[in-house]
Design a protein around this motif. Structure first.
Motif, PDB file in Angstrom:
ATOM      1  N   PRO A 244      46.916  -3.193  18.226  1.00  0.00           N
ATOM      2  CA  PRO A 244      47.679  -4.358  18.430  1.00  0.00           C
ATOM      3  C   PRO A 244      46.849  -5.617  18.702  1.00  0.00           C
ATOM      4  O   PRO A 244      46.272  -6.198  19.334  1.00  0.00           O
ATOM      5  CB  PRO A 244      48.511  -4.462  20.437  1.00  0.00           C
ATOM      6  CG  PRO A 244      47.163  -3.786  21.519  1.00  0.00           C
ATOM      7  CD  PRO A 244      47.069  -2.923  20.419  1.00  0.00           C
ATOM      8  N   VAL A 245      47.981  -6.856  18.334  1.00  0.00           N
ATOM      9  CA  VAL A 245      47.817  -8.301  17.999  1.00  0.00           C
ATOM     10  C   VAL A 245      48.015  -8.698  19.376  1.00  0.00           C
ATOM     11  O   VAL A 245      48.598  -8.516  19.156  1.00  0.00           O
ATOM     12  CB  VAL A 245      47.288  -8.991  16.272  1.00  0.00           C
ATOM     13  CG1 VAL A 245      47.516 -10.447  16.628  1.00  0.00           C
ATOM     14  CG2 VAL A 245      47.711  -7.762  15.130  1.00  0.00           C
ATOM     15  N   LYS A 246      46.657  -9.090  19.756  1.00  0.00           N
ATOM     16  CA  LYS A 246      47.132 -10.345  21.578  1.00  0.00           C
ATOM     17  C   LYS A 246      47.695 -11.468  20.869  1.00  0.00           C
ATOM     18  O   LYS A 246      46.296 -12.272  19.862  1.00  0.00           O
ATOM     19  CB  LYS A 246      45.661  -9.892  21.730  1.00  0.00           C
ATOM     20  CG  LYS A 246      45.780  -8.065  22.215  1.00  0.00           C
ATOM     21  CD  LYS A 246      45.020  -8.739  23.602  1.00  0.00           C
ATOM     22  CE  LYS A 246      45.047  -7.043  24.294  1.00  0.00           C
ATOM     23  NZ  LYS A 246      44.077  -7.217  25.028  1.00  0.00           N
ATOM     24  N   ILE A 247      48.450 -11.868  20.906  1.00  0.00           N
ATOM     25  CA  ILE A 247      48.976 -13.168  20.760  1.00  0.00           C
ATOM     26  C   ILE A 247      48.759 -13.990  21.826  1.00  0.00           C
ATOM     27  O   ILE A 247      49.962 -13.745  22.783  1.00  0.00           O
ATOM     28  CB  ILE A 247      49.897 -13.550  20.067  1.00  0.00           C
ATOM     29  CG1 ILE A 247      49.565 -13.138  18.678  1.00  0.00           C
ATOM     30  CG2 ILE A 247      50.644 -15.222  18.999  1.00  0.00           C
ATOM     31  CD1 ILE A 247      50.937 -12.681  17.670  1.00  0.00           C
ATOM     32  N   GLU A 248      48.827 -15.222  22.198  1.00  0.00           N
ATOM     33  CA  GLU A 248      48.546 -16.846  23.248  1.00  0.00           C
ATOM     34  C   GLU A 248      48.953 -17.989  22.955  1.00  0.00           C
ATOM     35  O   GLU A 248      47.916 -18.038  22.477  1.00  0.00           O
ATOM     36  CB  GLU A 248      47.337 -15.602  24.122  1.00  0.00           C
ATOM     37  CG  GLU A 248      47.161 -16.992  25.252  1.00  0.00           C
ATOM     38  CD  GLU A 248      46.108 -16.620  25.889  1.00  0.00           C
ATOM     39  OE1 GLU A 248      45.158 -15.788  25.708  1.00  0.00           O
ATOM     40  OE2 GLU A 248      45.776 -17.003  28.344  1.00  0.00           O
ATOM     41  N   VAL A 249      50.028 -18.562  23.506  1.00  0.00           N
ATOM     42  CA  VAL A 249      50.299 -19.411  23.041  1.00  0.00           C
ATOM     43  C   VAL A 249      50.213 -20.170  24.501  1.00  0.00           C
ATOM     44  O   VAL A 249      51.148 -19.944  25.104  1.00  0.00           O
ATOM     45  CB  VAL A 249      51.692 -19.343  22.409  1.00  0.00           C
ATOM     46  CG1 VAL A 249      51.983 -21.031  22.190  1.00  0.00           C
ATOM     47  CG2 VAL A 249      52.053 -18.201  21.059  1.00  0.00           C
ATOM     48  N   ARG A 250      48.926 -21.234  24.460  1.00  0.00           N
ATOM     49  CA  ARG A 250      49.845 -22.207  25.048  1.00  0.00           C
ATOM     50  C   ARG A 250      49.965 -23.332  24.854  1.00  0.00           C
ATOM     51  O   ARG A 250      49.757 -24.135  23.859  1.00  0.00           O
ATOM     52  CB  ARG A 250      48.321 -21.740  25.748  1.00  0.00           C
ATOM     53  CG  ARG A 250      47.370 -20.613  26.723  1.00  0.00           C
ATOM     54  CD  ARG A 250      47.887 -20.576  28.388  1.00  0.00           C
ATOM     55  NE  ARG A 250      47.645 -19.465  28.683  1.00  0.00           N
ATOM     56  CZ  ARG A 250      48.394 -18.647  28.969  1.00  0.00           C
ATOM     57  NH1 ARG A 250      49.965 -17.728  27.787  1.00  0.00           N
ATOM     58  NH2 ARG A 250      48.115 -17.266  29.655  1.00  0.00           N
ATOM     59  N   VAL A 251      49.633 -24.278  26.622  1.00  0.00           N
ATOM     60  CA  VAL A 251      50.792 -25.599  26.244  1.00  0.00           C
ATOM     61  C   VAL A 251      49.146 -26.318  26.417  1.00  0.00           C
ATOM     62  O   VAL A 251      48.212 -26.119  27.157  1.00  0.00           O
ATOM     63  CB  VAL A 251      51.447 -26.399  26.928  1.00  0.00           C
ATOM     64  CG1 VAL A 251      51.947 -27.271  27.121  1.00  0.00           C
ATOM     65  CG2 VAL A 251      52.494 -25.562  26.318  1.00  0.00           C
ATOM     66  N   LYS A 252      49.168 -27.383  25.127  1.00  0.00           N
ATOM     67  CA  LYS A 252      47.952 -28.146  25.178  1.00  0.00           C
ATOM     68  C   LYS A 252      48.249 -29.756  25.399  1.00  0.00           C
ATOM     69  O   LYS A 252      48.611 -30.220  24.657  1.00  0.00           O
ATOM     70  CB  LYS A 252      46.727 -28.203  23.952  1.00  0.00           C
ATOM     71  CG  LYS A 252      46.224 -26.879  23.566  1.00  0.00           C
ATOM     72  CD  LYS A 252      44.899 -26.709  24.776  1.00  0.00           C
ATOM     73  CE  LYS A 252      44.414 -25.534  24.295  1.00  0.00           C
ATOM     74  NZ  LYS A 252      43.182 -24.867  24.473  1.00  0.00           N
TER      75      LYS A 252
END
Length: 629
Positions: A244-252
């Protein structure tokens, strides 16, 4: 990993991955639904999920994860060469709760209104007629949740309307897939989505997930979406996804010139209050009354269902005027849950949802301005999910957690280490006086004295709360030995302390200095009171006749559970010895031929037991080998 900072720009690859006709109506749909552009998680996920990749998406709560998997699912079902065959399933979305499943279904229906062929067929669905066939690919969803319909009704709907997209909680999905009329062949099945995957495992759906995955084809696309990826979820990734492609979206966020990673939306302010237990409800009342703008919708989290059942009677009496309170927890019947949740969603006045962690995950409730955690969760992931009910889609929100002064203050550092920082609540200023505490306690006790049913609920709720507190994962922070029992009794408005092992070492007054005539303490409900009077009379009439029996019964009731368990173990051991002795005596009287037959039978039984114990979760294929414990 893909960061939120990179994905926040409009990524043309996300739109290039969509076929032109689909992109056109998706744009129209999103614009009408209030989304002017893709969110970072959608822009990061679409090119990968539509590009024949399995994905693991971890993104902050309220970031638009629902559309980030609904758009690819719809795309796949509409991009096939021919319409899905009757009774063949093309995609499945699994959700941990019926409320979240219903929300996903509602969003999907809003999306499909803009796809003319699907919308036309959906409008033609009849309760007792087979849906008309379509010459072009369409999306026909079915919502599968327990409590509102039976399995037979779900199967009947499936056979009539032949949906190709199932949105379901795990248990009901397992039941439907067990039918020989439901098919998920490799030629038809496209994609599996597990939403709030960590919660699926937290709620004990491991075996159901095993059965579901084992019945799906090996060649499929799988998407796993969550606000937090735990070790248990990593196990799903290992056995259920392919590279799987791991996608992690965080708020900067910039804080003093430093880019800070956050696991919550930037529009959400998270704060804490240090309040003794007896001050929590008066502090809550002041908070609601002193906010600059009265919150449209608020959510108050308690730790147990019994606490919600009790405080739904208490909280309305202590809050400022103009607030209505709606209870919601997992032990409500399905119809009550649905009714109360819809009532909260459609309320036009200031409304408070009094709930447990049932409402902490995934639910996109509009216009939630305030979240108050009266009971703090030990798991920081749950803290994030609870807080994230406010501050969604860029709307400003406030989340407040109430902590007891003392050891519970360590929870602040506990969250900080896990990148979930909270600050002291400074505005509005909350000051609870001793008079406020006494007035609140007396008001609660007055309610309890007026109806014995309220007293019963208080006793049950307090015991359940203490057990929940003792079961906290962060045992070094939440310890029953640190609790101030007298202050807790005032906080809950108890008329006397319940009998419970946690109070064994407490030397305080268990009557709380309250004089009550318990024989005349009555229920408001006439049927309940009549039953109590009958039971009381029977007890009085049998008092002199069976004092010895009563004493023995009381001793047995008060006996420690550990002693009972030990006695049971001794009894089991004795029964096993007697069984072996009988078998030995029986063998001594057998002929040689009978002994040979008995040995063959014993070997056959042993082989069957061995096979049952080693039987894999998968019923076909070898693609799934179960989860590691």
């Amino acid at each position: 990993m893909t960061s939120g900072k990179v994905a926040s720009k409009r990524d043309p690859r996300a739109w290039d991955a969509l076929t032109p006709p689909l992109a056109e109506w998706i744009l129209d749909a999103m614009s009408t639904m209030g989304f002017a552009k893709m969110t970072p998680v959608q822009a990061a996920t679409l090119p990968q999920f539509l590009g024949n990749k399995d994905v693991v998406v971890e993104a902050v709560t309220g970031s638009g994860k629902t559309l980030s998997f609904l758009i690819p699912v719809v795309q796949r079902l509409l991009s096939v060469d021919a319409p899905t065959k009757r009774h063949h399933v093309g995609a499945i979305i699994v959700s941990p709760t019926r409320e979240l499943a219903a929300q996903i279904h509602t969003v999907l229906q809003s999306l499909l209104k803009f796809h003319a062929p699907s919308a036309e067929l959906l409008s033609c669905l009849q309760d007792d007629e087979q849906r008309p066939a379509s010459s072009v690919p369409v999306v026909i969803p079915q919502l599968l949740v327990g409590g509102t319909t039976t399995t037979a009704q779900d199967l009947s709907f499936f056979l009539r309307n032949s949906p190709n997209l199932l949105i379901s909680s795990p248990g009901r999905l397992v039941e439907l897939l067990a039918s020989p009329h439901v098919h998920c062949p490799q030629s038809s099945f496209e994609v599996l989505v597990l939403d709030e995957a960590d919660r699926l495992l937290d709620l004990g759906f491991k075996q159901d997930l095993q059965r579901i995955i084992s019945q799906l084809p090996k060649q499929r696309r799988t998407g796993l979406f969550s606000a937090s990826v735990s070790e248990a979820v990593s196990e799903i990734i290992r056995v259920g996804l392919r590279n799987p492609v791991k996608i992690e979206v965080r708020v900067k966020m910039k804080d003093g010139g430093i880019l800070e990673d956050r696991k919550t939306p930037a529009s959400l302010k998270m704060a804490y209050m240090l309040t003794p237990a007896s001050q929590k409800l008066p502090a809550l009342s002041q908070l609601l009354d002193r906010l600059p703008v009265r919150p449209q919708r608020s959510i108050i989290f308690l730790s147990t269902c019994a606490a919600v059942d009790y405080f739904q009677h208490i909280v309305p009496q202590l809050l400022p005027s103009g607030f209505s309170v709606i209870p919601l927890h997992g032990k409500h019947p399905a119809k009550v849950r649905e009714k109360n949740f819809q009532k909260f969603l459609t309320s036009v006045s200031s409304t408070i949802l009094l709930t447990t962690d049932l409402a902490s995950r995934g639910l996109d409730i509009p216009q939630v301005d305030l979240v108050v955690q009266v009971d703090a969760p030990s798991d920081p992931k749950v803290f994030i999910h609870r807080s994230g009910r406010a501050g969604r889609a860029g709307r400003k929100g406030l989340a407040v957690v109430m902590l007891h002064p003392g050891r519970e203050e360590d929870y602040i550092r506990f969250l900080e280490v896990r990148k979930t920082p909270i600050i002291p609540l400074q505005k509005p200023e909350i000051r609870v006086s001793e008079h406020d505490v006494k007035a609140a306690t007396e008001k609660i006790r007055t309610l309890a004295r007026a109806d014995r049913a309220v007293y019963d609920k208080a006793q049950k709720a307090f015991v359940s709360w203490v057990r929940s507190y003792c079961a906290h994962q962060a045992t070094s922070i939440f310890r029953a030995t640190d609790l101030n029992w007298a202050d807790l009794a005032n906080a809950w408005g108890l008329l006397r302390m319940p009998k419970m092992p946690e109070l064994k070492g407490w030397e305080g007054d268990k009557t709380l200095g309250i004089e009550m005539d318990w024989d005349t303490f009555a229920y408001k409900d006439k049927a309940q009171e009549t039953a109590r009077q009958v039971a009381l009379e029977a007890e009085r009439s049998g008092e002199t006749k069976s004092k010895a029996a009563d004493a023995k019964r009381k001793r047995k009731q008060n006996e420690a559970w550990s002693s009972k368990l030990g006695q049971e173990e001794v009894r089991v051991e004795r029964r096993e010895k007697r069984r072996k002795k009988r078998e030995a005596e029986k063998r001594m009287t057998m002929t040689e031929e009978e002994k040979v037959k008995q040995m063959e039978l014993d070997e056959l039984l042993a082989e069957i037991r061995k096979k049952n114990q080693a039987k894999p979760a998968a019923s076909k294929g070898d693609e799934f080998e179960g989860f590691a414990d």
